[in-house]
Each structure stands twice: as structure tokens, then as C-alpha cells.
Scaffold this motif. Structure first.
Motif, PDB file in Angstrom:
ATOM      1  N   ASP A   7      36.285  49.421  40.397  1.00 18.29           N
ATOM      2  CA  ASP A   7      37.534  48.683  40.587  1.00 18.29           C
ATOM      3  C   ASP A   7      37.163  47.323  41.184  1.00 18.29           C
ATOM      4  O   ASP A   7      36.783  47.236  42.346  1.00 18.29           O
ATOM      5  CB  ASP A   7      38.433  49.481  41.548  1.00 18.29           C
ATOM      6  CG  ASP A   7      39.798  48.839  41.737  1.00 18.29           C
ATOM      7  OD1 ASP A   7      40.168  47.961  40.933  1.00 18.29           O
ATOM      8  OD2 ASP A   7      40.498  49.234  42.693  1.00 18.29           O
ATOM      9  N   LEU A   8      37.237  46.298  40.348  1.00 19.35           N
ATOM     10  CA  LEU A   8      36.885  44.951  40.793  1.00 19.35           C
ATOM     11  C   LEU A   8      38.119  44.278  41.378  1.00 19.35           C
ATOM     12  O   LEU A   8      39.068  43.996  40.645  1.00 19.35           O
ATOM     13  CB  LEU A   8      36.340  44.147  39.590  1.00 19.35           C
ATOM     14  CG  LEU A   8      36.105  42.653  39.792  1.00 19.35           C
ATOM     15  CD1 LEU A   8      35.164  42.378  40.941  1.00 19.35           C
ATOM     16  CD2 LEU A   8      35.575  42.032  38.501  1.00 19.35           C
ATOM     17  N   GLY A   9      38.111  44.072  42.695  1.00 21.80           N
ATOM     18  CA  GLY A   9      39.267  43.445  43.345  1.00 21.80           C
ATOM     19  C   GLY A   9      38.905  42.077  43.891  1.00 21.80           C
ATOM     20  O   GLY A   9      37.731  41.687  43.892  1.00 21.80           O
ATOM     21  N   GLY A  10      39.901  41.353  44.360  1.00 23.60           N
ATOM     22  CA  GLY A  10      39.688  40.009  44.875  1.00 23.60           C
ATOM     23  C   GLY A  10      38.863  39.996  46.155  1.00 23.60           C
ATOM     24  O   GLY A  10      38.133  39.046  46.424  1.00 23.60           O
ATOM     25  N   LYS A  31      31.696  43.888  49.364  1.00 20.01           N
ATOM     26  CA  LYS A  31      32.580  42.716  49.309  1.00 20.01           C
ATOM     27  C   LYS A  31      32.402  41.994  47.987  1.00 20.01           C
ATOM     28  O   LYS A  31      31.271  41.881  47.488  1.00 20.01           O
ATOM     29  CB  LYS A  31      32.233  41.749  50.443  1.00 20.01           C
ATOM     30  CG  LYS A  31      32.964  42.036  51.722  1.00 20.01           C
ATOM     31  CD  LYS A  31      32.758  40.887  52.703  1.00 20.01           C
ATOM     32  CE  LYS A  31      33.587  41.132  53.947  1.00 20.01           C
ATOM     33  NZ  LYS A  31      33.263  40.195  55.012  1.00 20.01           N
ATOM     34  N   THR A  32      33.469  41.468  47.429  1.00 23.93           N
ATOM     35  CA  THR A  32      33.371  40.713  46.187  1.00 23.93           C
ATOM     36  C   THR A  32      32.689  39.373  46.486  1.00 23.93           C
ATOM     37  O   THR A  32      33.163  38.620  47.331  1.00 23.93           O
ATOM     38  CB  THR A  32      34.771  40.439  45.613  1.00 23.93           C
ATOM     39  OG1 THR A  32      35.461  41.685  45.504  1.00 23.93           O
ATOM     40  CG2 THR A  32      34.697  39.779  44.250  1.00 23.93           C
ATOM     41  N   PRO A  33      31.563  39.081  45.803  1.00 24.47           N
ATOM     42  CA  PRO A  33      30.900  37.798  46.061  1.00 24.47           C
ATOM     43  C   PRO A  33      31.815  36.633  45.648  1.00 24.47           C
ATOM     44  O   PRO A  33      32.551  36.759  44.660  1.00 24.47           O
ATOM     45  CB  PRO A  33      29.653  37.842  45.170  1.00 24.47           C
ATOM     46  CG  PRO A  33      29.609  39.180  44.552  1.00 24.47           C
ATOM     47  CD  PRO A  33      30.889  39.882  44.786  1.00 24.47           C
ATOM     48  N   PRO A  64      41.356  42.904  37.651  1.00 25.99           N
ATOM     49  CA  PRO A  64      42.678  42.334  37.865  1.00 25.99           C
ATOM     50  C   PRO A  64      42.819  41.042  37.080  1.00 25.99           C
ATOM     51  O   PRO A  64      42.536  39.979  37.599  1.00 25.99           O
ATOM     52  CB  PRO A  64      42.654  42.016  39.370  1.00 25.99           C
ATOM     53  CG  PRO A  64      41.218  41.654  39.621  1.00 25.99           C
ATOM     54  CD  PRO A  64      40.387  42.412  38.630  1.00 25.99           C
ATOM     55  N   GLY A  65      43.198  41.113  35.852  1.00 23.69           N
ATOM     56  CA  GLY A  65      43.321  39.864  35.108  1.00 23.69           C
ATOM     57  C   GLY A  65      43.583  40.127  33.643  1.00 23.69           C
ATOM     58  O   GLY A  65      43.813  41.262  33.224  1.00 23.69           O
ATOM     59  N   LEU A  66      43.509  39.061  32.892  1.00 26.10           N
ATOM     60  CA  LEU A  66      43.793  39.119  31.467  1.00 26.10           C
ATOM     61  C   LEU A  66      42.485  39.413  30.734  1.00 26.10           C
ATOM     62  O   LEU A  66      41.491  38.724  30.945  1.00 26.10           O
ATOM     63  CB  LEU A  66      44.344  37.748  31.044  1.00 26.10           C
ATOM     64  CG  LEU A  66      45.015  37.651  29.692  1.00 26.10           C
ATOM     65  CD1 LEU A  66      46.223  38.567  29.620  1.00 26.10           C
ATOM     66  CD2 LEU A  66      45.435  36.191  29.461  1.00 26.10           C
ATOM     67  N   ILE A  67      42.511  40.462  29.889  1.00 20.36           N
ATOM     68  CA  ILE A  67      41.259  40.851  29.230  1.00 20.36           C
ATOM     69  C   ILE A  67      41.392  40.827  27.708  1.00 20.36           C
ATOM     70  O   ILE A  67      42.507  40.894  27.168  1.00 20.36           O
ATOM     71  CB  ILE A  67      40.804  42.268  29.658  1.00 20.36           C
ATOM     72  CG1 ILE A  67      41.849  43.340  29.282  1.00 20.36           C
ATOM     73  CG2 ILE A  67      40.498  42.303  31.143  1.00 20.36           C
ATOM     74  CD1 ILE A  67      41.389  44.766  29.580  1.00 20.36           C
ATOM     75  N   THR A 297      42.432  54.996  43.494  1.00 17.56           N
ATOM     76  CA  THR A 297      43.085  55.144  42.191  1.00 17.56           C
ATOM     77  C   THR A 297      42.427  54.315  41.095  1.00 17.56           C
ATOM     78  O   THR A 297      42.143  54.825  40.014  1.00 17.56           O
ATOM     79  CB  THR A 297      44.572  54.732  42.299  1.00 17.56           C
ATOM     80  OG1 THR A 297      45.122  55.375  43.426  1.00 17.56           O
ATOM     81  CG2 THR A 297      45.346  55.120  41.075  1.00 17.56           C
ATOM     82  N   GLY A 298      42.198  53.025  41.380  1.00 13.69           N
ATOM     83  CA  GLY A 298      41.695  52.130  40.343  1.00 13.69           C
ATOM     84  C   GLY A 298      40.293  52.506  39.876  1.00 13.69           C
ATOM     85  O   GLY A 298      40.007  52.515  38.678  1.00 13.69           O
ATOM     86  N   ALA A 299      39.425  52.844  40.826  1.00 15.11           N
ATOM     87  CA  ALA A 299      38.038  53.163  40.469  1.00 15.11           C
ATOM     88  C   ALA A 299      37.962  54.492  39.707  1.00 15.11           C
ATOM     89  O   ALA A 299      37.295  54.606  38.679  1.00 15.11           O
ATOM     90  CB  ALA A 299      37.170  53.220  41.724  1.00 15.11           C
TER      91      ALA A 299
END
Ligand SMILES: [Zn+2]
Length: 315
Positions: A7-10, A31-33, A64-67, A297-299
Motif C-alpha cells: 500500500d503506497l501512501g503519501g 516512510k515514503t521517500p 493513491p492516484g490515476l493509473i 486494508t490497502g496492503a
């Protein structure tokens, strides 16, 4: 057999290693780099190594975005710092993981998949998952499959119109469910009212910082009138949007989760359920239930999406 879900989050990247019965064998987070796609791919790859890379059949990546699912591109990710548009994340992550297959999905569809297979929606064939956080995300399970729609954007319940010409939405239009029930839009309205001279604990608690779900919860506990009004408007907008979706699709089970819903607890979900039933044409025995899986949930859902696509199981 085993599947990695990411789950890639901000702010953080969360990973799980899920076995064939949906059991979590390992989990890890980082942490997200802040410096863009190449660093994000390296961070995910090291997260996978931490969880043990044996017995892995594929990787599911929730973003989280447009794919573009067919081309494996993450086109836009406004919440991830330094993201270049159209980055080929599937190809890059596969190369960094010794050639493992990677399946890309948006994070809300992944969350919907997790609640359907392992959470509050298990055993159903038709389910709507609604996630109330900074914005409103939603995903649809129809006839036992995740529904993507012709353009890949099915389930955008947050951008259904519930008040023509109403309050502004983050997407630039007006009167959407998210205009009233998304945390960012609720914060904007609270600050507009405060600028007009209304006193509210919401601004007193948040100050210049983000008006988090916790701030809303504490203001409600302090009986702040504006917090009460904003939450009631959120409940009504969600009820109207969900009722419209159910009237269109005849979905029997609706799961409500996400950061704000989790923080406000089951009482909030019950209110959304009552507001839904009040607006619905044929409620039959439809149910509105609280999501069960929380932060994972997301992962977990991303792993299940990979399993569904690569191993051909349900979904
Ligand atoms: Zn909108």
C-alpha cells in the motif's frame, strides 16, 4: 503460494506477505521517500526483502492516484512527493524484484477487495466499499468481481452529485458527496466559517495545522456546534450518495471505513446507515456495516488483487 501486497501512501509504504488462506505471514512498513519514483521503487523492494522473498508468486501494488492498468503506469499521484507523471512503476518494480509479476490497482479498489474477501463483506456477491478520509473513495464488487468500468474509474461515489450547485469539491466541481463528507472539504468549510467570525474548537485545536480526524473527534466530544453540524452534513451526504448508488445497482452490502470513519467509530457508520435507509427506494434487506480491517486494508487488498489476477481466484 504467497502474495506480497503493498500500500503506497503519501507518508508511509505498508507491506504484507499473505498466504493462500489470506493469513498474514509477515508485515513491514517504511516512510515514503520524498524524492520520487526511483527511490519509491527501491524502498518497496527493500520492504519485500525484509518480509522474506521465498514462496512469493506475485506482487500487488495499491496506489493513491490515476493509473493505466494495461500499461502498468502510475499516471498521477498528487499525494506522493516528486512523482513524475506516467512512471512505469510495474516494469520498474518487477525488475527490482527479480522479475516477479506485479499487478497495479488503485488503493481504494484494493481496500474494497480486502473487506470483501476477508472483512465485513465476506460471503457476499455484491458489495460497495466506501472509504471516508481526506477524500471519499469507493469500490464496487458486482457479480463476485471487482468492477473497473469501461474507463477504469467505476465506483467514484465521492464525486456523485448530492446538491446541485452546492459546496466546492476538491475535484473542481460542486455539490459532490466529497464536498460534504471528505475531511479536506470539511476543513475548508470550517475555516470559511471561522473566517466569518464563528468560534469553533475545530480551528482552536488544529491551529495552522491539518484538521485531522482526531481533531474532529475531539471537537465532537467537546460538543462543538460547528463540528456537530459538519458531521451531520457528512452523514446526510454519504446517506444520499450511498442510497443513489444502491438504487442504481441493487447492492446488498455497503462497507464504510477509512480514517475519519474509523476514528469516529461505529456510531458514525450507524448514522450513515440510517440516513441511507431513509433515502432509499427499495431497501430490501440491505446492510451498511463498519469496515473491519483498519490500517492493513490497502496492503492486504493489494495482495488479494494480485492473487485474483495472477492465480485466477475470485475477484
Ligand atoms: Zn468531486
Amino acid at each position: 503460494m504467497g502474495w506480497i501486497g503493498i500500500d503506497l501512501g503519501g507518508t508511509k509504504i505498508y507491506g504484507v506477505h499473505v498466504g493462500p488462506a489470506g493469513e498474514i505471514r509477515a508485515e513491514a512498513k517504511v516512510k515514503t521517500p520524498p524524492d520520487g519514483p526511483a527511490s519509491v521503487v527501491r524502498a518497496i523492494s527493500s520492504l519485500i526483502s525484509q518480509m522474506g522473498s521465498d514462496d512469493i508468486d506475485g506482487i500487488g501494488l495499491g496506489v493513491p492516484g490515476l493509473i493505466d492498468r494495461d500499461l502498468g503506469l502510475l499516471l498521477k499521484a498528487p499525494n506522493i512527493a516528486g512523482w513524475d507523471s506516467n512512471f512505469p512503476i510495474v516494469e520498474a518494480l518487477s525488475a527490482a524484484s527479480g522479475g516477479l509479476a506485479v499487478v497495479l490497482e488503485n488503493d481504494v479498489n484494493a481496500g474494497t477487495m480486502a473487506e470483501w474477501r476477508l472483512g465485513a463483506g465476506r460471503g457476499t456477491e455484491e458489495m460497495l466499499g466506501v472509504f471516508v478520509g481526506t477524500g471519499i473513495g469507493a469500490g464496487l464488487i458486482l457479480e463476485g468481481r471487482l468492477r473497473h468500468g469501461g474507463g477504469g474509474n467505476a465506483g467514484e461515489l465521492g464525486h456523485m452529485v448530492v446538491a446541485q450547485g452546492g459546496r466546492p469539491c476538491g475535484c473542481g466541481h460542486r455539490g459532490h458527496v466529497e464536498s460534504y463528507a471528505g475531511r479536506a472539504c470539511m476543513e475548508a468549510e470550517a475555516r470559511r466559517q471561522a473566517a466569518k467570525g464563528r468560534r469553533t474548537e475545530l480551528v482552536a485545536l488544529a491551529g495552522e495545522k491539518r484538521m485531522t480526524s482526531g481533531v474532529f473527534a475531539r471537537a465532537l466530544e467537546a460538543d462543538d456546534p460547528l463540528a456537530g453540524e459538519l458531521i451531520e452534513e457528512a452523514v446526510q451526504a454519504l446517506g444520499a450518495g450511498i442510497a443513489s448508488a444502491v438504487s442504481l445497482l441493487d447492492v446488498g452490502t455497503v462497507i464504510v471505513g477509512g480514517g475519519l470513519a474509523d476514528r469516529l467509530g461505529p456510531g458514525f457508520v450507524s448514522r450513515v446507515g440510517r440516513a441511507t435507509i431513509e433515502s432509499i427506494f427499495a431497501a430490501n434487506d440491505m446492510r451498511v456495516l463498519a469496515a473491519e480491517l483498519g490500517d492493513r486494508t490497502g496492503a492486504v487488498g493489494a495482495a488479494l488483487v494480485a492473487e485474483a489476477q495472477l492465480a485466477g481466484v475470485r475477484g
